[in-house]
Design a protein around this motif. Structure first.
Motif, PDB file in Angstrom:
ATOM      1  N   MET A   1       0.822  -1.190   0.000  1.00 23.97           N
ATOM      2  CA  MET A   1       0.000   0.000   0.000  1.00 23.97           C
ATOM      3  C   MET A   1       0.866   1.253   0.000  1.00 23.97           C
ATOM      4  SD  MET A   1      -3.110   0.579  -0.143  1.00 23.97           S
ATOM      5  CE  MET A   1      -4.558   1.348   0.399  1.00 23.97           C
ATOM      6  N   ALA A   2       2.129   1.093   0.327  1.00 25.92           N
ATOM      7  CA  ALA A   2       3.010   2.250   0.391  1.00 25.92           C
ATOM      8  C   ALA A   2       3.155   2.934  -0.960  1.00 25.92           C
ATOM      9  CB  ALA A   2       4.385   1.840   0.916  1.00 25.92           C
ATOM     10  N   PHE A   3       3.075   2.178  -2.045  1.00 26.13           N
ATOM     11  CA  PHE A   3       3.208   2.788  -3.360  1.00 26.13           C
ATOM     12  C   PHE A   3       1.972   3.598  -3.750  1.00 26.13           C
ATOM     13  CE2 PHE A   3       1.263  -1.287  -4.100  1.00 26.13           C
ATOM     14  CZ  PHE A   3       0.325  -1.053  -5.082  1.00 26.13           C
ATOM     15  N   VAL A   4       0.851   3.372  -3.077  1.00 25.36           N
ATOM     16  CA  VAL A   4      -0.387   4.087  -3.378  1.00 25.36           C
ATOM     17  C   VAL A   4      -0.495   5.371  -2.553  1.00 25.36           C
ATOM     18  CG1 VAL A   4      -2.905   3.909  -3.354  1.00 25.36           C
ATOM     19  CG2 VAL A   4      -1.540   1.935  -3.979  1.00 25.36           C
ATOM     20  N   SER A   5       0.125   5.403  -1.407  1.00 25.78           N
ATOM     21  CA  SER A   5      -0.002   6.545  -0.488  1.00 25.78           C
ATOM     22  C   SER A   5       0.271   7.898  -1.139  1.00 25.78           C
ATOM     23  CB  SER A   5       0.909   6.359   0.718  1.00 25.78           C
ATOM     24  OG  SER A   5       0.481   5.261   1.471  1.00 25.78           O
ATOM     25  N   PRO A   6       1.320   8.038  -1.949  1.00 24.05           N
ATOM     26  CA  PRO A   6       1.556   9.347  -2.569  1.00 24.05           C
ATOM     27  C   PRO A   6       0.454   9.765  -3.546  1.00 24.05           C
ATOM     28  CG  PRO A   6       3.517   7.969  -2.738  1.00 24.05           C
ATOM     29  CD  PRO A   6       2.412   7.107  -2.223  1.00 24.05           C
ATOM     30  N   ARG A  23      -6.342   3.907   3.525  1.00 24.86           N
ATOM     31  CA  ARG A  23      -6.181   2.464   3.334  1.00 24.86           C
ATOM     32  C   ARG A  23      -7.521   1.747   3.500  1.00 24.86           C
ATOM     33  NH1 ARG A  23      -1.618  -1.210   4.305  1.00 24.86           N
ATOM     34  NH2 ARG A  23      -2.483  -3.290   4.388  1.00 24.86           N
ATOM     35  N   LEU A  24      -8.271   2.126   4.520  1.00 26.18           N
ATOM     36  CA  LEU A  24      -9.576   1.528   4.764  1.00 26.18           C
ATOM     37  C   LEU A  24     -10.519   1.781   3.590  1.00 26.18           C
ATOM     38  CD1 LEU A  24     -11.416   0.038   6.762  1.00 26.18           C
ATOM     39  CD2 LEU A  24     -12.013   2.265   7.705  1.00 26.18           C
ATOM     40  N   VAL A  29     -13.287  -0.222  -1.403  1.00 29.08           N
ATOM     41  CA  VAL A  29     -13.581  -0.164  -2.836  1.00 29.08           C
ATOM     42  C   VAL A  29     -13.212  -1.477  -3.504  1.00 29.08           C
ATOM     43  CG1 VAL A  29     -12.882   0.930  -5.006  1.00 29.08           C
ATOM     44  CG2 VAL A  29     -13.381   2.330  -2.999  1.00 29.08           C
ATOM     45  N   ILE A  30     -12.070  -2.042  -3.160  1.00 23.40           N
ATOM     46  CA  ILE A  30     -11.643  -3.322  -3.738  1.00 23.40           C
ATOM     47  C   ILE A  30     -12.616  -4.423  -3.339  1.00 23.40           C
ATOM     48  CG2 ILE A  30      -9.836  -5.087  -3.641  1.00 23.40           C
ATOM     49  CD1 ILE A  30      -7.829  -2.728  -3.414  1.00 23.40           C
ATOM     50  N   TYR A  31     -13.059  -4.436  -2.090  1.00 24.98           N
ATOM     51  CA  TYR A  31     -14.008  -5.446  -1.632  1.00 24.98           C
ATOM     52  C   TYR A  31     -15.321  -5.354  -2.416  1.00 24.98           C
ATOM     53  CZ  TYR A  31     -17.293  -7.940   1.295  1.00 24.98           C
ATOM     54  OH  TYR A  31     -18.271  -8.785   1.736  1.00 24.98           O
ATOM     55  N   ARG A  32     -15.826  -4.126  -2.595  1.00 27.69           N
ATOM     56  CA  ARG A  32     -17.083  -3.949  -3.334  1.00 27.69           C
ATOM     57  C   ARG A  32     -16.941  -4.410  -4.777  1.00 27.69           C
ATOM     58  NH1 ARG A  32     -21.670  -1.150  -1.177  1.00 27.69           N
ATOM     59  NH2 ARG A  32     -22.347  -1.576  -3.283  1.00 27.69           N
TER      60      ARG A  32
END
Length: 60
Positions: A1-6, A23-24, A29-32
């Motif tokens: 997830m660190a690559f998505v943070s920025p 993150r939550l 969104v991925i779960y849905r």
């Protein structure tokens, strides 16, 4: 997830309520998205296997 943070928006400097946990939200969104793909597949499988016929035949 660190690559998505920025890539995530930041609420710093805005007057509205601060954002929640990115993150939550991303995991939600991925779960849905995964659920939306699964429902039609499972419905089709239940229809092909006769599960819906059995279920609806037993319903009062």
């Amino acid at each position: 997830m660190a690559f998505v943070s920025p890539l995530m928006p930041d609420s710093t400097g805005h007057t509205w309520r601060p954002f929640g946990d990115n993150r939550l939200m991303t995991e939600g969104v991925i779960y849905r998205f995964r659920s939306w793909k699964t429902v039609p597949k499972r419905h089709r499988r239940f229809g092909n296997d006769g599960i819906w016929d059995t279920f609806l035949g037993d319903a009062p």
